[in-house]
Motif scaffolding. Structure first.
Motif, PDB file in Angstrom:
ATOM      1  N   HIS A  28       0.671  -1.200  -0.118  1.00  0.00           N
ATOM      2  CA  HIS A  28       0.087  -0.012  -0.048  1.00  0.00           C
ATOM      3  C   HIS A  28       0.904   1.339  -0.051  1.00  0.00           C
ATOM      4  O   HIS A  28       0.366   2.416  -0.671  1.00  0.00           O
ATOM      5  N   LEU A  53     -12.069   5.361  -2.021  1.00  0.00           N
ATOM      6  CA  LEU A  53     -11.382   4.396  -2.787  1.00  0.00           C
ATOM      7  C   LEU A  53     -11.158   2.944  -1.835  1.00  0.00           C
ATOM      8  O   LEU A  53     -10.053   2.673  -1.745  1.00  0.00           O
ATOM      9  N   ILE A  55     -10.395  -0.642  -0.904  1.00  0.00           N
ATOM     10  CA  ILE A  55     -10.059  -2.035  -1.381  1.00  0.00           C
ATOM     11  C   ILE A  55     -11.095  -3.216  -1.371  1.00  0.00           C
ATOM     12  O   ILE A  55     -11.487  -3.282  -0.135  1.00  0.00           O
ATOM     13  N   THR A 114      -4.273  -5.632  -5.359  1.00  0.00           N
ATOM     14  CA  THR A 114      -5.490  -4.892  -4.657  1.00  0.00           C
ATOM     15  C   THR A 114      -6.408  -4.465  -5.647  1.00  0.00           C
ATOM     16  O   THR A 114      -5.855  -4.099  -6.759  1.00  0.00           O
ATOM     17  N   HIS A 116      -9.451  -1.975  -6.257  1.00  0.00           N
ATOM     18  CA  HIS A 116     -10.078  -0.595  -5.630  1.00  0.00           C
ATOM     19  C   HIS A 116     -11.249  -0.222  -6.369  1.00  0.00           C
ATOM     20  O   HIS A 116     -11.336  -0.327  -7.675  1.00  0.00           O
TER      21      HIS A 116
END
Length: 140
Positions: A28, A53, A55, A114, A116
């Motif tokens: 991140h 936003l 995840i 990830t 988003h």
């Protein structure tokens, strides 16, 4: 974009290897650095209150252990999936000269991603990615 990090003691578990959740946190950091490098102020975007936003999915695959003091590089590869969604893929490699002899075959230690989704924080409904984020995704 390439992000570099040194594994700290706080990143490891009782067995002395990087703790799984910490490696996602480090990814991140790389994501935030990639956005900043593209000239996008994530802090400003979030402070405006027009978007969030979250995840919605995170995956990580461990191929080799990492220990305190080792240096890693993380290649950040974002990809737009739809008008409101994007994915960031992270390729985590041991930096040259660390611990064991690392030829190209043995440098990859982990892979992560990830996903988003851009939402309106008040309605919690999906919304189109803002122009700054869209520009970042298109520039890669």
């Amino acid at each position: 974009m390439i992000y570099q990090h040194t594994i700290h003691l706080e990143d490891t578990d009782a067995a002395g290897v990087v703790y799984f959740a910490r490696l996602l946190s480090i990814c991140h950091y790389a994501y935030e650095a990639a956005i900043a490098e593209a000239g996008v102020s994530l802090g400003r975007l979030l402070a405006e209150g027009n978007l969030a936003l979250p995840i919605v999915e995170a995956r990580i695959r461990f191929l080799q252990p990492l220990h305190c003091g080792e240096r890693i590089t993380i290649k950040v590869s974002p990809q737009r999936l739809s008008e409101s969604e994007f994915e960031v893929v992270y390729s985590i490699e041991r930096a040259g000269g660390d611990r064991e002899a690392c030829d190209n075959h043995n440098r990859l230690v982990s892979q992560a991603s990830t996903r988003h989704v851009c939402i309106d924080p008040q309605t919690r409904q999906r919304q189109v990615l803002g122009s700054d984020l869209a520009r970042w995704l298109e520039s890669v």
